[in-house]
Design an enzyme around this catalytic site. Structure first.
Site, PDB file in Angstrom:
ATOM      1  CB  SER A 115      -0.963  -0.040   1.189  1.00  0.00           C
ATOM      2  OG  SER A 115      -1.999   0.908   1.029  1.00  0.00           O
ATOM      3  CG  ASP A 135      -6.745  -3.347  -3.971  1.00  0.00           C
ATOM      4  OD1 ASP A 135      -7.416  -2.287  -4.003  1.00  0.00           O
ATOM      5  OD2 ASP A 135      -5.561  -3.377  -3.573  1.00  0.00           O
ATOM      6  CG  HIS A 144      -5.582  -2.317  -0.183  1.00  0.00           C
ATOM      7  ND1 HIS A 144      -4.783  -2.103  -1.287  1.00  0.00           N
ATOM      8  CD2 HIS A 144      -5.056  -1.541   0.799  1.00  0.00           C
ATOM      9  CE1 HIS A 144      -3.828  -1.240  -0.992  1.00  0.00           C
ATOM     10  NE2 HIS A 144      -3.969  -0.887   0.267  1.00  0.00           N
TER      11      HIS A 144
END
Length: 523
Positions: A105, A425, A478
């Site tokens: 991320s 995602d 995610h």
């Protein structure tokens, strides 16, 4: 609640600790193994790496304060220096074997910043020299990578909303605006969020070139049936997004629209007000009583109306919008991050740290034997654009809201509850996670002058088969992606010495390569 918010917030003026408060990241593997009891983050990856022989002396968790701007983590905590030292220690104590780095991320952008910092001469950088990355890094396996940002960050900066929060607000009107235990939820959350400089890194990068314009986007193909009676300007899905929703009539290039009509009307029929020069004179009633730091209190009704009368905003105009509604906030953010596409990467201005986390304004290191992977989930509705409305006027309120009453014309439309969804995602759209490895860095380009090999590995989402699977072993979400068995196998094989070719090269389910070809960018 207010005490917690006070401690987790940063100082609005400095971007560092507020006076008398010091909050620091935990160190070691426990820093991010679990978010809370039973809710894994890196724990499943760590446990599987242990099965093939990894332990604390060969595995390092690079914890950093994700609230601070990337460069400020070095100024306050020397986080970049610690990463450099720990990677050097890993390589030195394992016979010169290079490290495999797994950013997730925002950590993906943080490590891009690190790679420029580590090779930049001291004192501005780490002084590692121009071949530091080539000597120390075997592969970077970026997971859930928001290389080019995420539209979610726009909604968070604009109204502290995303799809789920907007839906909750619609189901319980007024609940999140009420003063409960001294906590007016929305306004206090926005105040906190706007103190975290790192959030500016997630604003979409590349403008209309990457994200699309008023009448086009890379994920959809514009069809102009003007030869028929009247004019039918629509879009049709041309690839892997079809299993997510119906893209007919959707233009993802319009990141914010003030009504469904303006989201769908061809740009030639839209008259827009230039809000940037509208004065902010008529402040809202009783705004002087607002003790929460929000610049909306300084706008006034005339400025709020001008923002709405501009009707639609693309990735090219969204920065103007944010600079207008929050000039102090954006001035601070602009000193740490940039969102453009470099014309000349050899221009000395790109040596400034504000450009280092934008892959479109910086070069990869000279490390031809290194590999870069983008590992990301697909098959989940992911926020790509929003329908907004002006909220009813009230003292100290946030004047803009996602219009949750707006849905598309069909049951499987990409527009639901005022939010346009695309494939991704749930947090990062495919175009952000996949473009750089599919095209921007593929082969020798001006962004990748040494020709570092790049690979796209997609993981198609499948829900848990039963309750025993918990959050699922085939999730493309995610965070849950960190428990995806296929992703873990890829990580284990590379960590055990395999190359990208050994694990099969690219594996894609979406049309990321087709979409990338539609993006016209100088390579």
């Amino acid at each position: 609640p207010l005490c917690w918010l006070e401690h987790i917030s940063l100082d609005n003026d400095t971007g560092f600790d507020p006076p008398g408060i010091r909050v620091r990241p935990v160190t070691g593997l426990v820093a991010a193994d679990y978010f809370a009891t039973g809710y894994f983050v890196w724990a499943v990856v760590i446990a599987n790496l242990a099965h093939i022989g990894y332990e604390e002396k060969s595995l390092y968790m690079a914890a950093y304060d994700w609230r601070l701007s990337f460069q400020n983590t070095e100024i306050r905590d020397q986080s970049l220096t610690r990463i450099k030292s720990n990677i050097e220690l890993l390589v030195a104590t394992h016979g010169g074997k290079k490290a495999v780095v797994l950013p997730h991320s925002m950590g993906v952008q943080y490590f891009l910043h690190f790679m420029k910092w580590v090779e930049t001469p001291a004192p501005r950088g780490g002084g590692g020299g121009p071949d530091w990355c080539a000597k120390h890094i075997k592969a970077i396996m970026n997971i859930g990578a928001p290389f080019l940002g995420s539209p979610k960050s726009i909604a968070l900066h604009f109204s502290i909303e995303v799809r789920d929060i907007a839906a909750l607000r619609a189901q319980a009107p007024g609940l999140l605006d009420k003063d409960v235990l001294g906590l007016q939820t929305f306004k206090h959350l926005m105040r906190m969020f706007r103190t975290w400089d790192a959030t500016f890194s997630m604003i979409p990068k590349g403008g209309e070139t990457i994200w699309g314009g008023l009448d086009w986007s890379p994920e959809t193909e514009t069809v102009n049936n003007s030869a028929k009676k009247g004019t039918d300007n629509s879009t049709r899905n041309t690839g892997g997004n079809g299993n997510i929703c119906d893209t007919k009539g959707v233009n993802y290039g319009r990141l914010i629209s003030f009504s469904k009509d303006w989201a769908e009307t061809h740009s030639s029929k839209i008259e827009r007000v230039d809000f940037k020069h509208v004065a902010k004179g008529d402040k809202l009633t009783n705004s002087s009583n607002c003790d929460i730091w929000l610049e909306y209190h300084e706008m006034g009704n005339r400025a709020i109306k001008a923002v709405a009368d501009h009707k639609v905003y693309t990735a090219g105009s969204i920065l103007d919008l944010l600079h207008y509604v929050a000039p102090k906030l954006m001035a601070r953010g602009a000193s740490h991050f940039s969102y453009g596409i470099a014309d000349d990467l050899d221009d000395p201005k790109y040596d400034q740290y504000k450009y280092w986390s934008n892959p479109l304004e910086t070069k990869l290191p000279n490390a031809p034997d290194m590999e870069i992977y983008s590992l990301y989930g697909v098959g989940l509705p992911t926020e790509r654009g929003y329908i907004y409305k002006v909220a009813p006027p009230s003292d100290c309120s946030i004047p803009f809201q996602i219009d949750t009453s707006v849905d598309g014309d069909s049951e499987d439309s990409c527009l639901k509850g005022g939010v346009f969804s695309g494939d991704g995602d749930e947090t990062v759209p495919i175009i952000s996670a996949g473009f750089m490895c599919a095209k921007g860095w593929r082969g020798k380009t001006r962004f990748n002058p040494s020709g570092i090999r790049t690979y796209n590995r997609e993981y198609k989402h499948a829900p848990p088969a039963n309750l025993l699977e918990g959050r699922g072993t085939q999730s493309g979400s995610h965070v849950d992606l960190l428990g995806n068995f296929a992703l873990i196998e890829d990580v284990l094989r590379v960590a055990a010495g395999a190359t990208g070719e050994d694990i099969g090269g690219d594996r894609v389910y979406s049309d990321i390569f087709k979409w990338s070809e539609r993006i016209n960018i100088k390579l």
